[in-house]
Design a protein around this motif. Structure first.
Motif, PDB file in Angstrom:
ATOM      1  N   PHE A   1      26.802 -39.977 -17.254  1.00  0.00           N
ATOM      2  CA  PHE A   1      26.570 -38.432 -17.438  1.00  0.00           C
ATOM      3  C   PHE A   1      25.595 -38.107 -18.200  1.00  0.00           C
ATOM      4  O   PHE A   1      24.540 -37.227 -17.761  1.00  0.00           O
ATOM      5  CB  PHE A   1      27.820 -37.976 -17.888  1.00  0.00           C
ATOM      6  N   VAL A   2      25.004 -38.859 -19.372  1.00  0.00           N
ATOM      7  CA  VAL A   2      24.022 -38.511 -20.234  1.00  0.00           C
ATOM      8  C   VAL A   2      22.637 -38.578 -19.285  1.00  0.00           C
ATOM      9  O   VAL A   2      21.639 -38.050 -19.543  1.00  0.00           O
ATOM     10  CB  VAL A   2      23.964 -39.227 -21.465  1.00  0.00           C
ATOM     11  N   ALA A   3      22.610 -39.806 -18.492  1.00  0.00           N
ATOM     12  CA  ALA A   3      21.487 -40.015 -17.583  1.00  0.00           C
ATOM     13  C   ALA A   3      21.313 -39.014 -16.875  1.00  0.00           C
ATOM     14  O   ALA A   3      20.098 -38.386 -16.536  1.00  0.00           O
ATOM     15  CB  ALA A   3      21.542 -41.587 -17.095  1.00  0.00           C
ATOM     16  N   GLY A   4      22.405 -38.667 -16.136  1.00  0.00           N
ATOM     17  CA  GLY A   4      22.160 -37.462 -15.330  1.00  0.00           C
ATOM     18  C   GLY A   4      21.850 -36.374 -15.813  1.00  0.00           C
ATOM     19  O   GLY A   4      20.813 -35.264 -15.188  1.00  0.00           O
TER      20      GLY A   4
ATOM     21  N   THR B   1      13.040 -28.454 -16.123  1.00  0.00           N
ATOM     22  CA  THR B   1      11.671 -28.143 -16.903  1.00  0.00           C
ATOM     23  C   THR B   1      10.623 -28.309 -16.033  1.00  0.00           C
ATOM     24  O   THR B   1       9.643 -27.238 -16.017  1.00  0.00           O
ATOM     25  CB  THR B   1      11.729 -28.776 -18.130  1.00  0.00           C
ATOM     26  N   ARG B   2      10.335 -29.040 -15.033  1.00  0.00           N
ATOM     27  CA  ARG B   2       9.302 -29.278 -14.470  1.00  0.00           C
ATOM     28  C   ARG B   2       9.181 -28.171 -12.926  1.00  0.00           C
ATOM     29  O   ARG B   2       8.204 -27.503 -12.886  1.00  0.00           O
ATOM     30  CB  ARG B   2       9.268 -30.598 -13.637  1.00  0.00           C
ATOM     31  N   ALA B   3      10.389 -27.607 -12.755  1.00  0.00           N
ATOM     32  CA  ALA B   3      10.275 -26.452 -11.682  1.00  0.00           C
ATOM     33  C   ALA B   3      10.084 -25.379 -12.591  1.00  0.00           C
ATOM     34  O   ALA B   3       9.244 -24.629 -11.908  1.00  0.00           O
ATOM     35  CB  ALA B   3      11.750 -26.397 -11.188  1.00  0.00           C
ATOM     36  N   GLY B   4      10.502 -25.174 -13.529  1.00  0.00           N
ATOM     37  CA  GLY B   4      10.406 -24.219 -14.422  1.00  0.00           C
ATOM     38  C   GLY B   4       9.954 -22.822 -13.961  1.00  0.00           C
ATOM     39  O   GLY B   4      10.957 -22.009 -13.364  1.00  0.00           O
TER      40      GLY B   4
ATOM     41  N   TYR C   1      17.628 -32.000 -16.612  1.00  0.00           N
ATOM     42  CA  TYR C   1      16.910 -31.256 -17.714  1.00  0.00           C
ATOM     43  C   TYR C   1      15.328 -31.675 -17.363  1.00  0.00           C
ATOM     44  O   TYR C   1      14.654 -30.279 -17.264  1.00  0.00           O
ATOM     45  CB  TYR C   1      17.001 -31.840 -18.926  1.00  0.00           C
ATOM     46  N   VAL C   2      14.902 -32.674 -17.149  1.00  0.00           N
ATOM     47  CA  VAL C   2      13.416 -33.186 -16.774  1.00  0.00           C
ATOM     48  C   VAL C   2      12.822 -32.300 -15.651  1.00  0.00           C
ATOM     49  O   VAL C   2      11.857 -31.747 -15.736  1.00  0.00           O
ATOM     50  CB  VAL C   2      13.045 -34.633 -16.802  1.00  0.00           C
TER      51      VAL C   2
END
Length: 99
Positions: free
Chosen positions: A7-10, A19-22, A15-16
């Motif tokens: 879950f934390v890895a997902g 934020t790239r789509a932003g 999140y990454v």
């Protein structure tokens, strides 16, 4: 423990990637939503739904006032009276008046 780690890895990957789509993706979605809302068919459907809702509310006000009349608390009676006063002059209460 394994499920928590997954879950934390997902969450981190989401999140990454998010934020790239932003901001660009956000703006693109907003523009698409505005185009959809400005579509004449959508606008007509929205106006039709609003009109139908107003007519139903008008009938409901009459039904409540007719059935309960003097038994309603003062605040509710005042609200019903104000809703009745907001009707258009051409409204006959049955949804057949001029629009």
């Amino acid at each position: 423990m394994r499920y928590r780690l997954t879950f934390v890895a997902g969450l981190a990957v989401g999140y990454v990637l998010g934020t790239r789509a932003g901001r660009e993706r956000y703006e693109q979605l907003c523009r698409a939503g505005q185009r959809f809302a400005e579509n004449p068919a959508v606008r007509n459907a929205r106006e039709s739904a609003v009109q139908t809702g107003r007519q139903a509310a008008s009938k409901a006000v009459d039904a409540v006032n007719e059935r309960f009349g003097e038994r309603l608390p003062g605040s509710v009676s005042d609200r019903v009276r104000s809703l009745r006063d907001q009707r258009t002059p051409m409204d006959d209460g049955w949804g057949t008046g001029s629009v």
